[in-house]
Design an enzyme around this catalytic site. Sequence first.
Site, PDB file in Angstrom:
ATOM      1  N   ALA A  59       0.796  -1.238   0.000  1.00  0.00           N
ATOM      2  CA  ALA A  59       0.000   0.000   0.000  1.00  0.00           C
ATOM      3  C   ALA A  59       0.835   1.299   0.000  1.00  0.00           C
ATOM      4  CB  ALA A  59      -0.991  -0.028   1.162  1.00  0.00           C
ATOM      5  N   ASP A 236      -3.844  -2.303   4.381  1.00  0.00           N
ATOM      6  CA  ASP A 236      -4.082  -1.567   3.129  1.00  0.00           C
ATOM      7  C   ASP A 236      -5.057  -0.423   3.327  1.00  0.00           C
ATOM      8  OD1 ASP A 236      -2.852  -4.087   2.039  1.00  0.00           O
ATOM      9  OD2 ASP A 236      -3.064  -2.814   0.267  1.00  0.00           O
TER      10      ASP A 236
END
Length: 336
Positions: A59, A236
Amino acid sequence: MKLNFSTVEWEENTTGVCLSQGKVRILDQTLLPWEINYKDIGTVEGIVGAINEMRIRGAPLIGVIGAYGVAIAAQKAKDVKEIKEAIERLEHTRPTAYNLFCGLTRMKKIVEVVSEFSLLKSCLLQEANKIKKEDEFLCEQIGKNGETLIPKNAQILTHCNAGALATCGIGTALAPIYIAKNRIKKIFVSETRPVLQGARLTAWELQQAEIPVTLICDSVRGVVIKEVDLCIVGADRIARNGDIANKIGTYTLAVLAKTHNIPFYVAAPSTTFDLSIESGEQIPIELRNPDEVRKIGNYEIAPKNIDIFNPSFDVTPNEYITGFITENGIQKPPFK
Ligand code: MRU
């Protein structure tokens, strides 16, 4: 902590005639651990492809490469409309990683406030460089805050790759481990089917750093959980109530940890916190190509035409999470 690889670098054109004209050099993560291969990308199509194919992933790193994607688009753009179209294309790459949207929002702001088109190119590049630098700093802070949780002779279980390969610095979940290196007895890494980020990436980067690592199949976690002092994973996207989306298999690990009274920590920078959503129910979950499950490498392991469900992430409800290791300390929800 110095690592012997770099996930992403801006490469200025050597001719030097045109400032802010260059390309992005990425470490191609699909080739690890077999090959250390850097790839130069000079178009937004190239960046979109590299994100979709997971040549660059994790991420925070997706957030940084997304920002560079906008800077690259600006190099060739004839007008603002073309830059905005590039941003839209980047927004449609990986839906779960909030850092991507966090980075692109910053780039959009630059497009809005810089009214002189001739200045936009260099301002967008400056912003992308700044996002990269900040990510490096955030990792360092997460490491310093998280290392206080690591006892002597620690055995820790992590899932997927939330290490240096997923960021521009020393990682999120692995940052405390790098800093507390001398207190680590063993890191258990689950392989992380189907894309094997644990086996290919985390095992590799910990081995490079000479940290003792034991690779296990995802299904072995129930056997080793009783031996670990704590679990640390990345995220994430994190909702206001502390529900998180992280690599598929994280929820299973969190339930296992709670059952055995093992602390379960999530390490993430503020760029992963989506304060616009109340709970994990609102997190979009990326579905990936069924071939990732149908095959291992080029080898087919399932009957042809079998139905396949391949979510890339799952949601772990907040009640399974002991605490959040952030750049601001160890935190608990609700987040504001
Ligand atoms: O599909 P990936 O490899 O991008 O997924 C990575 C993860 O799930 C990580 O745990 C997460 O992005 C945090 S990385 C610091």
